[in-house]
Design an enzyme around this catalytic site. Structure first.
Site, mmCIF file in Angstrom:
data_model
loop_
_atom_site.group_PDB
_atom_site.id
_atom_site.type_symbol
_atom_site.label_atom_id
_atom_site.label_comp_id
_atom_site.label_asym_id
_atom_site.label_seq_id
_atom_site.Cartn_x
_atom_site.Cartn_y
_atom_site.Cartn_z
ATOM 1 N N ARG A 29 0.806 -1.223 0.000
ATOM 2 C CA ARG A 29 0.000 0.000 0.000
ATOM 3 C C ARG A 29 0.838 1.273 0.000
ATOM 4 N NH1 ARG A 29 -2.756 -3.894 1.736
ATOM 5 N NH2 ARG A 29 -0.751 -4.418 2.579
ATOM 6 N N THR A 30 1.781 1.366 0.933
ATOM 7 C CA THR A 30 2.473 2.643 1.129
ATOM 8 C C THR A 30 3.310 2.999 -0.100
ATOM 9 O OG1 THR A 30 2.553 2.075 3.471
ATOM 10 C CG2 THR A 30 3.894 3.925 2.770
ATOM 11 N N LYS B 160 26.087 -3.416 -0.366
ATOM 12 C CA LYS B 160 27.559 -3.343 -0.250
ATOM 13 C C LYS B 160 27.968 -2.636 1.034
ATOM 14 C CE LYS B 160 27.568 -2.644 -5.224
ATOM 15 N NZ LYS B 160 27.608 -1.568 -6.213
ATOM 16 N N ARG C 40 11.022 3.850 3.887
ATOM 17 C CA ARG C 40 10.625 2.852 4.891
ATOM 18 C C ARG C 40 11.870 2.085 5.302
ATOM 19 N NH1 ARG C 40 5.555 -1.168 4.731
ATOM 20 N NH2 ARG C 40 4.624 0.848 5.255
ATOM 21 N N HIS D 184 4.509 5.625 11.807
ATOM 22 C CA HIS D 184 4.059 5.518 10.413
ATOM 23 C C HIS D 184 3.133 6.714 10.150
ATOM 24 C CE1 HIS D 184 3.012 3.968 6.607
ATOM 25 N NE2 HIS D 184 2.728 2.714 6.905
HETATM 26 N N1 CP Z 1 -0.454 -0.054 5.820
HETATM 27 C C1 CP Z 1 0.768 -0.310 5.311
HETATM 28 O O1 CP Z 1 1.760 0.290 5.698
HETATM 29 O O2 CP Z 1 0.774 -1.291 4.355
HETATM 30 P P1 CP Z 1 2.069 -1.744 3.553
HETATM 31 O O3 CP Z 1 2.988 -2.414 4.530
HETATM 32 O O4 CP Z 1 1.570 -2.682 2.488
HETATM 33 O O5 CP Z 1 2.706 -0.515 2.970
#
Ligand code: CP
Length: 316
Positions: free
Chosen positions: A51-52, A80, A101, A129
């Site tokens: 999603r993100t 590396k 992320r 998040h």
């Molecule tokens: N909600 C969320 O962060 O989903 P993903 O891990 O698929 O990005």
């Protein structure tokens, strides 16, 4: 330079401005189709995502911008041994904004100290998040019409659940919010968060171990997955993995206008039979993620360009 590492990096007013902009984007999509023409987003994903990452990508494309990056750190020079600091120093030569992320808490914060361009935390370990929080807030606004005067139950993995940590922080800034924490002992909210909540005189909260005992009170039920990837001990994961399963039977005592949120992905904590219940808002929630990320990217780029305005006419 403004970044978004933690939800409280945005003031309440700025948060609501971004949510309002997302609502305007939903209503007037064509108006924003050139808003980021000539700009590039780098998506640096050191940890899996559906999603993100894809909503960030779709968001930038819909704003007329372009996207570069990696979704598998092993395909980059990270394999590396390149540090986050060096990686973002390189990325700033190619991009105008970064969504990162990382499995390590604090990595996006480090990135923000070296990047020289806006950095958005797209999820760091079990810490935060913030763009999921913006997604959740937009969903709450669209479904409930308000951010205050609500009882919200957080259910499942409250220990590792970064989406829970961030949404609690964001909602704690509103009045008359009652938080009910529904988790087994092993998955309780971290102590530092419980301490912060206890210090917030405006926030009422309590801990329980079953969803059934609080279901009739809830305006929002926020379900979460037990995060297998964060457990050091597989036996402990096995002990708690089936702690909560939401099914139509358990929803019988819920309010008719309660909404069920989940950041997704889910494993078994919400049965498929719940998906047809109009209170199940989690797929609508996913859709909102793209619009709120469009609003965020546009806003951060606009702030970054304050002294070097966009060549195009600003759209808001
Ligand atoms: N909600 C969320 O962060 O989903 P993903 O891990 O698929 O990005």
């Amino acid at each position: 330079m403004r970044h978004l590492i933690d939800p409280t990096d945005l003031t309440v007013a700025e948060t609501e401005q971004i949510v309002a902009l997302a609502e305007d984007i939903i209503a007037n999509r064509a108006k924003y189709s050139e808003a980021c023409r000539g700009k590039k987003l780098a998506t640096l994903f050191y940890e899996p995502s559906t999603r993100t990452r894809l909503s960030f990508t779709a968001a930038m494309l819909e704003l007329g911008g372009q996207v570069i990056g990696f979704s598998d750190a092993n395909s980059s020079s990270v394999s590396k041994g390149e540090t986050v600091a060096d990686t973002v120093r390189v990325i700033r030569c190619f991009a105008d904004i970064i969504a990162m992320r990382h499995f390590k808490e604090g990595a996006p914060l480090v990135a923000s100290q070296y990047a020289g361009i806006p950095v958005i935390n797209a999820g760091d370990g079990s810490h935060a998040h913030p763009t999921q929080t913006l997604t959740d807030l937009l969903t709450i606004k669209r479904e409930k019409g308000r951010f205050d005067n609500m009882t919200i139950g957080f259910c499942g993995d409250l220990k590792f659940g970064r989406t829970v940590h961030s949404l609690i922080k964001a909602l704690s800034r509103y009045s008359n919010i009652k938080v009910i924490l529904i988790a087994p002992q092993e998955l309780r909210l971290p102590d530092y968060m419980l301490a912060e909540m206890a210090e917030n005189s405006r926030l009422e909260f309590r801990e329980v171990e079953t969803m059934e005992e609080v279901m009739p009170e809830l305006d929002i039920l926020y379900m979460t997955r037990v995060q297998k990837e964060r457990f050091l001990d597989e036996e402990e994961f096995d002990r708690v993995k089936n702690s909560f399963v939401l099914n139509p039977e358990k929803l019988k005592t819920a309010k008719e206008d309660m909404i069920i949120l989940h950041p997704l992905p889910r494993v078994n904590e919400i049965t498929r039979a719940v998906d047809n219940d109009p209170r199940a808002a989690y797929f609508r929630q996913v859709e909102n993620g793209k619009f709120v990320r469009m609003a965020l990217i546009y806003t951060l780029l606009r702030w970054a360009d304050e002294n070097r305005p966009f060549e195009r006419t600003p759209v808001f």
